[in-house]
Design a protein around this motif. Structure first.
Motif, PDB file in Angstrom:
ATOM      1  N   ALA A  12       2.045  -3.378 -11.702  1.00 21.66           N
ATOM      2  CA  ALA A  12       3.017  -3.555 -10.627  1.00 21.66           C
ATOM      3  C   ALA A  12       3.870  -2.294 -10.484  1.00 21.66           C
ATOM      4  CB  ALA A  12       3.900  -4.770 -10.904  1.00 21.66           C
ATOM      5  N   ALA A  13       4.240  -1.699 -11.610  1.00 23.71           N
ATOM      6  CA  ALA A  13       5.010  -0.454 -11.569  1.00 23.71           C
ATOM      7  C   ALA A  13       4.201   0.663 -10.913  1.00 23.71           C
ATOM      8  CB  ALA A  13       5.422  -0.046 -12.987  1.00 23.71           C
ATOM      9  N   ARG A  14       2.892   0.663 -11.125  1.00 22.62           N
ATOM     10  CA  ARG A  14       2.023   1.692 -10.523  1.00 22.62           C
ATOM     11  C   ARG A  14       2.121   1.669  -9.002  1.00 22.62           C
ATOM     12  NH1 ARG A  14      -4.078   1.826 -12.969  1.00 22.62           N
ATOM     13  NH2 ARG A  14      -3.565   2.130 -15.164  1.00 22.62           N
ATOM     14  N   PHE A  15       1.880   0.476  -8.404  1.00 23.33           N
ATOM     15  CA  PHE A  15       1.852   0.476  -6.938  1.00 23.33           C
ATOM     16  C   PHE A  15       3.262   0.605  -6.357  1.00 23.33           C
ATOM     17  CE2 PHE A  15       2.092  -4.293  -7.252  1.00 23.33           C
ATOM     18  CZ  PHE A  15       3.113  -4.535  -6.338  1.00 23.33           C
ATOM     19  N   MET A  16       4.273   0.161  -7.087  1.00 29.16           N
ATOM     20  CA  MET A  16       5.642   0.344  -6.599  1.00 29.16           C
ATOM     21  C   MET A  16       6.015   1.826  -6.612  1.00 29.16           C
ATOM     22  SD  MET A  16       7.538  -2.957  -8.349  1.00 29.16           S
ATOM     23  CE  MET A  16       9.041  -2.862  -7.365  1.00 29.16           C
ATOM     24  N   THR A  17       5.584   2.531  -7.656  1.00 25.08           N
ATOM     25  CA  THR A  17       5.819   3.977  -7.725  1.00 25.08           C
ATOM     26  C   THR A  17       5.062   4.692  -6.611  1.00 25.08           C
ATOM     27  OG1 THR A  17       6.162   3.885 -10.114  1.00 25.08           O
ATOM     28  CG2 THR A  17       5.591   6.027  -9.173  1.00 25.08           C
ATOM     29  N   ALA A  18       3.816   4.269  -6.374  1.00 25.43           N
ATOM     30  CA  ALA A  18       3.022   4.872  -5.297  1.00 25.43           C
ATOM     31  C   ALA A  18       3.697   4.673  -3.947  1.00 25.43           C
ATOM     32  CB  ALA A  18       1.622   4.260  -5.286  1.00 25.43           C
ATOM     33  N   ALA A  19       4.381   3.543  -3.770  1.00 26.24           N
ATOM     34  CA  ALA A  19       5.073   3.255  -2.508  1.00 26.24           C
ATOM     35  C   ALA A  19       6.384   4.021  -2.384  1.00 26.24           C
ATOM     36  CB  ALA A  19       5.333   1.758  -2.391  1.00 26.24           C
ATOM     37  N   GLY A  20       6.840   4.629  -3.487  1.00 29.19           N
ATOM     38  CA  GLY A  20       8.048   5.445  -3.426  1.00 29.19           C
ATOM     39  C   GLY A  20       9.239   4.901  -4.179  1.00 29.19           C
ATOM     40  N   VAL A  21       9.072   3.786  -4.902  1.00 35.71           N
ATOM     41  CA  VAL A  21      10.186   3.218  -5.664  1.00 35.71           C
ATOM     42  C   VAL A  21      10.425   4.059  -6.912  1.00 35.71           C
ATOM     43  CG1 VAL A  21      11.028   1.180  -6.908  1.00 35.71           C
ATOM     44  CG2 VAL A  21       9.711   0.896  -4.803  1.00 35.71           C
ATOM     45  N   THR A  22      11.702   4.332  -7.207  1.00 33.85           N
ATOM     46  CA  THR A  22      12.068   5.118  -8.389  1.00 33.85           C
ATOM     47  C   THR A  22      13.124   4.373  -9.210  1.00 33.85           C
ATOM     48  OG1 THR A  22      13.955   6.317  -7.440  1.00 33.85           O
ATOM     49  CG2 THR A  22      11.753   7.192  -6.960  1.00 33.85           C
ATOM     50  N   GLU A  23      13.511   4.964 -10.307  1.00 35.51           N
ATOM     51  CA  GLU A  23      14.525   4.353 -11.170  1.00 35.51           C
ATOM     52  C   GLU A  23      15.898   4.280 -10.497  1.00 35.51           C
ATOM     53  OE1 GLU A  23      15.545   8.511 -13.589  1.00 35.51           O
ATOM     54  OE2 GLU A  23      14.680   6.798 -14.643  1.00 35.51           O
ATOM     55  N   ASP A  24      16.072   5.026  -9.420  1.00 32.58           N
ATOM     56  CA  ASP A  24      17.356   5.030  -8.718  1.00 32.58           C
ATOM     57  C   ASP A  24      17.461   3.914  -7.685  1.00 32.58           C
ATOM     58  OD1 ASP A  24      18.217   7.354 -10.092  1.00 32.58           O
ATOM     59  OD2 ASP A  24      17.099   8.616  -8.686  1.00 32.58           O
ATOM     60  N   ASP A  25      16.380   3.162  -7.475  1.00 37.76           N
ATOM     61  CA  ASP A  25      16.384   2.139  -6.429  1.00 37.76           C
ATOM     62  C   ASP A  25      17.002   0.829  -6.901  1.00 37.76           C
ATOM     63  OD1 ASP A  25      15.172   3.038  -3.866  1.00 37.76           O
ATOM     64  OD2 ASP A  25      13.518   3.620  -5.182  1.00 37.76           O
ATOM     65  N   ILE A  26      17.464   0.063  -5.900  1.00 38.77           N
ATOM     66  CA  ILE A  26      17.925  -1.307  -6.113  1.00 38.77           C
ATOM     67  C   ILE A  26      16.940  -2.199  -5.361  1.00 38.77           C
ATOM     68  CG2 ILE A  26      19.781  -2.966  -5.727  1.00 38.77           C
ATOM     69  CD1 ILE A  26      21.733  -0.569  -5.818  1.00 38.77           C
ATOM     70  N   ILE A 126      12.585   1.181   8.063  1.00 41.51           N
ATOM     71  CA  ILE A 126      12.068   1.440   6.715  1.00 41.51           C
ATOM     72  C   ILE A 126      10.609   1.874   6.779  1.00 41.51           C
ATOM     73  CG2 ILE A 126      13.625  -0.239   5.628  1.00 41.51           C
ATOM     74  CD1 ILE A 126      11.251  -2.203   5.534  1.00 41.51           C
ATOM     75  N   ILE A 127      10.068   2.264   5.633  1.00 42.45           N
ATOM     76  CA  ILE A 127       8.628   2.437   5.458  1.00 42.45           C
ATOM     77  C   ILE A 127       8.093   1.128   4.897  1.00 42.45           C
ATOM     78  CG2 ILE A 127       6.830   3.636   4.159  1.00 42.45           C
ATOM     79  CD1 ILE A 127       8.616   6.116   4.166  1.00 42.45           C
ATOM     80  N   ALA A 128       7.108   0.541   5.557  1.00 50.61           N
ATOM     81  CA  ALA A 128       6.560  -0.753   5.134  1.00 50.61           C
ATOM     82  C   ALA A 128       5.212  -0.541   4.458  1.00 50.61           C
ATOM     83  CB  ALA A 128       6.413  -1.685   6.333  1.00 50.61           C
ATOM     84  N   THR A 129       5.090  -0.995   3.210  1.00 51.83           N
ATOM     85  CA  THR A 129       3.844  -0.833   2.468  1.00 51.83           C
ATOM     86  C   THR A 129       3.250  -2.194   2.102  1.00 51.83           C
ATOM     87  OG1 THR A 129       4.896  -0.775   0.278  1.00 51.83           O
ATOM     88  CG2 THR A 129       4.703   1.323   1.469  1.00 51.83           C
ATOM     89  N   GLN A 147       2.324   6.162  -0.190  1.00 58.87           N
ATOM     90  CA  GLN A 147       3.142   6.448   0.986  1.00 58.87           C
ATOM     91  C   GLN A 147       2.321   6.925   2.179  1.00 58.87           C
ATOM     92  OE1 GLN A 147       6.051   8.874  -1.360  1.00 58.87           O
ATOM     93  NE2 GLN A 147       7.587   7.566  -0.397  1.00 58.87           N
ATOM     94  N   TYR A 148       1.041   7.273   1.957  1.00 56.25           N
ATOM     95  CA  TYR A 148       0.187   7.641   3.085  1.00 56.25           C
ATOM     96  C   TYR A 148      -0.333   6.408   3.817  1.00 56.25           C
ATOM     97  CZ  TYR A 148       0.272  12.525   1.666  1.00 56.25           C
ATOM     98  OH  TYR A 148       0.681  13.810   1.368  1.00 56.25           O
ATOM     99  N   ARG A 149      -0.352   5.270   3.166  1.00 57.85           N
ATOM    100  CA  ARG A 149      -0.701   3.985   3.770  1.00 57.85           C
ATOM    101  C   ARG A 149      -2.055   4.018   4.498  1.00 57.85           C
ATOM    102  NH1 ARG A 149       4.574   3.335   7.069  1.00 57.85           N
ATOM    103  NH2 ARG A 149       4.321   5.592   7.028  1.00 57.85           N
ATOM    104  N   CYS A 150      -3.055   4.508   3.800  1.00 66.82           N
ATOM    105  CA  CYS A 150      -4.407   4.556   4.361  1.00 66.82           C
ATOM    106  C   CYS A 150      -5.367   3.757   3.480  1.00 66.82           C
ATOM    107  CB  CYS A 150      -4.872   6.003   4.527  1.00 66.82           C
ATOM    108  SG  CYS A 150      -4.774   7.014   3.036  1.00 66.82           S
ATOM    109  N   ALA A 207     -11.550  10.455  -0.247  1.00 64.29           N
ATOM    110  CA  ALA A 207     -10.382  10.928  -0.998  1.00 64.29           C
ATOM    111  C   ALA A 207      -9.095  10.591  -0.249  1.00 64.29           C
ATOM    112  CB  ALA A 207     -10.488  12.431  -1.216  1.00 64.29           C
ATOM    113  N   CYS A 208      -8.060  10.236  -0.989  1.00 63.91           N
ATOM    114  CA  CYS A 208      -6.748   9.958  -0.405  1.00 63.91           C
ATOM    115  C   CYS A 208      -5.886  11.216  -0.496  1.00 63.91           C
ATOM    116  CB  CYS A 208      -6.067   8.806  -1.136  1.00 63.91           C
ATOM    117  SG  CYS A 208      -4.445   8.372  -0.462  1.00 63.91           S
ATOM    118  N   PRO A 209      -5.101  11.523   0.527  1.00 61.81           N
ATOM    119  CA  PRO A 209      -4.250  12.721   0.491  1.00 61.81           C
ATOM    120  C   PRO A 209      -3.253  12.733  -0.666  1.00 61.81           C
ATOM    121  CG  PRO A 209      -4.363  11.824   2.719  1.00 61.81           C
ATOM    122  CD  PRO A 209      -5.019  10.827   1.825  1.00 61.81           C
ATOM    123  N   CYS A 210      -2.948  11.561  -1.236  1.00 61.91           N
ATOM    124  CA  CYS A 210      -1.964  11.521  -2.323  1.00 61.91           C
ATOM    125  C   CYS A 210      -2.526  12.072  -3.629  1.00 61.91           C
ATOM    126  CB  CYS A 210      -1.455  10.093  -2.532  1.00 61.91           C
ATOM    127  SG  CYS A 210      -2.618   9.005  -3.401  1.00 61.91           S
ATOM    128  N   GLY A 211      -3.858  12.172  -3.730  1.00 64.27           N
ATOM    129  CA  GLY A 211      -4.488  12.706  -4.939  1.00 64.27           C
ATOM    130  C   GLY A 211      -4.997  11.652  -5.896  1.00 64.27           C
TER     131      GLY A 211
END
Length: 330
Positions: A12-26, A126-129, A147-150, A207-211
């Motif tokens: 769950a942390a993996r896909f949340m991080t991929a979507a842009g969530v960080t330790e600074d988020d609420i 917002i950005i919706a993922t 965040q590329y949402r492809c 290939a995804c642009p995110c790498g």
């Protein structure tokens, strides 16, 4: 097992991080807590990242919005249909998106179209993922968008995906649309082998642009058991949703009513429209209905009757939206 819970938190942390969530988020979680795995999965994932969590659960939209303002929630977790319900309530209360601190949404638990994504992004700012999971296999954490949402990155180090024909069970070539089948590779307490998810999608190997290099799955188009057969034609609710969202004047709330008159199936699409259209003169209303019916026929390959209804007349749901009423006696 304890290790299964650790893996769940990590994925769950993996896909949340991929979507842009960080330790600074609420992270504001508006999924219902309880037997539904969605809330706990993203709760554990957010904690693994180090983000703050507001375990709001579902319901009481006014209080949800108040908490989001007071605590400056920056990430929203809920169903896409409830996100639109929130946006609608914000507009009625005069709350502008700029008055919130939201920047990203992580939506799942029901199929939703790219048109619905754009509607959410516009109305909430917002950005919706999208993310994917199912309770029988793990819950959220099987796949999720970056965040590329492809396409949603599917975690192949934990799950082996296949695409099969939903009726024959035949394995389909790479890139084909069909039913997703999953085999768990690391589950200890409840492993599954070639589990039929009933979800219709396809796997993307480009290939995804995110790498990230793992295979991606397309947004689910519906379920093989949600598929409607109207006059012998396979119809998915998301196909209808895409048409409605492309026509200016339609609200993002609709319901499908299937019935049988004599020996013929009928499909009625009840759609909320702007007040300016609902209370417009009959000639303009008829032209609007004709436009929708022509586009639906072109997309679905089967005719549908369109019924315009007043704004806010279709029942709102705080969890998964109930789109289909099937009155047929089959």
């Amino acid at each position: 097992s304890r290790q299964d819970l650790n893996n769940w938190s990590e994925l769950a942390a993996r896909f949340m991080t991929a979507a842009g969530v960080t330790e600074d988020d609420i992270v504001h979680i508006a999924f219902g807590y309880g037997l539904f795995t969605g809330a706990f999965g993203l709760h554990y994932g957010a904690e693994r990242i180090g983000a703050s969590v507001i375990p709001m659960s579902s319901g009481n939209t006014d209080k949800q919005l108040m908490i989001m303002q007071d605590y400056r929630s920056s990430a929203l977790v809920c169903t896409p249909s409830y996100a639109l319900t929130m946006a609608e309530r914000m507009e009625k209360l005069g709350i502008a998106p700029s008055q919130l601190s939201l920047r990203v949404g992580l939506f799942g638990a029901e199929p939703w179209s790219d048109e619905m994504r754009r509607e959410i992004e516009t109305r909430l700012g917002i950005i919706a993922t999208d993310n994917y999971g199912l309770s029988e296999v793990m819950g959220p954490g099987v796949a999720g968008e970056c965040q590329y949402r492809c396409g949603m990155h599917l975690f192949e180090d934990h799950f082996l995906p296949e695409i099969i024909h939903p009726e024959t069970g035949e394995a389909l070539p790479p890139g084909s649309i069909g039913e997703l089948v999953l085999t768990s590779l690391t589950k200890e307490a409840f492993p599954v082998i070639r589990y039929r998810t009933r979800d219709i999608t396809r796997l993307i190997y480009d290939a995804c642009p995110c790498g990230r290099t793992m295979v991606r799955m397309q947004k689910t188009m519906g379920r093989s058991d949600d598929m409607l057969i109207i006059k012998g034609v396979n119809v998915f609710p998301t196909q209808i949703e895409e048409v409605l969202f492309q026509v200016e004047g339609c609200e993002p709330h609709y319901q499908l009513v299937i019935d049988r008159v004599g020996n013929m199936d009928t499909l009625e699409v009840q759609v909320e429209v702007f007040e300016s259209i609902f209370f417009d003169e009959m000639k303009k209303q008829r032209a609007f209905v004709d436009l929708l019916e022509k586009r639906l026929l072109s997309t679905l390959g089967v005719g549908a009757k369109v019924k315009l209804v007043e704004p806010a007349s279709i029942t709102r749901h705080e969890g998964k939206a109930k789109r289909v009423i099937d009155k047929r006696r089959l």
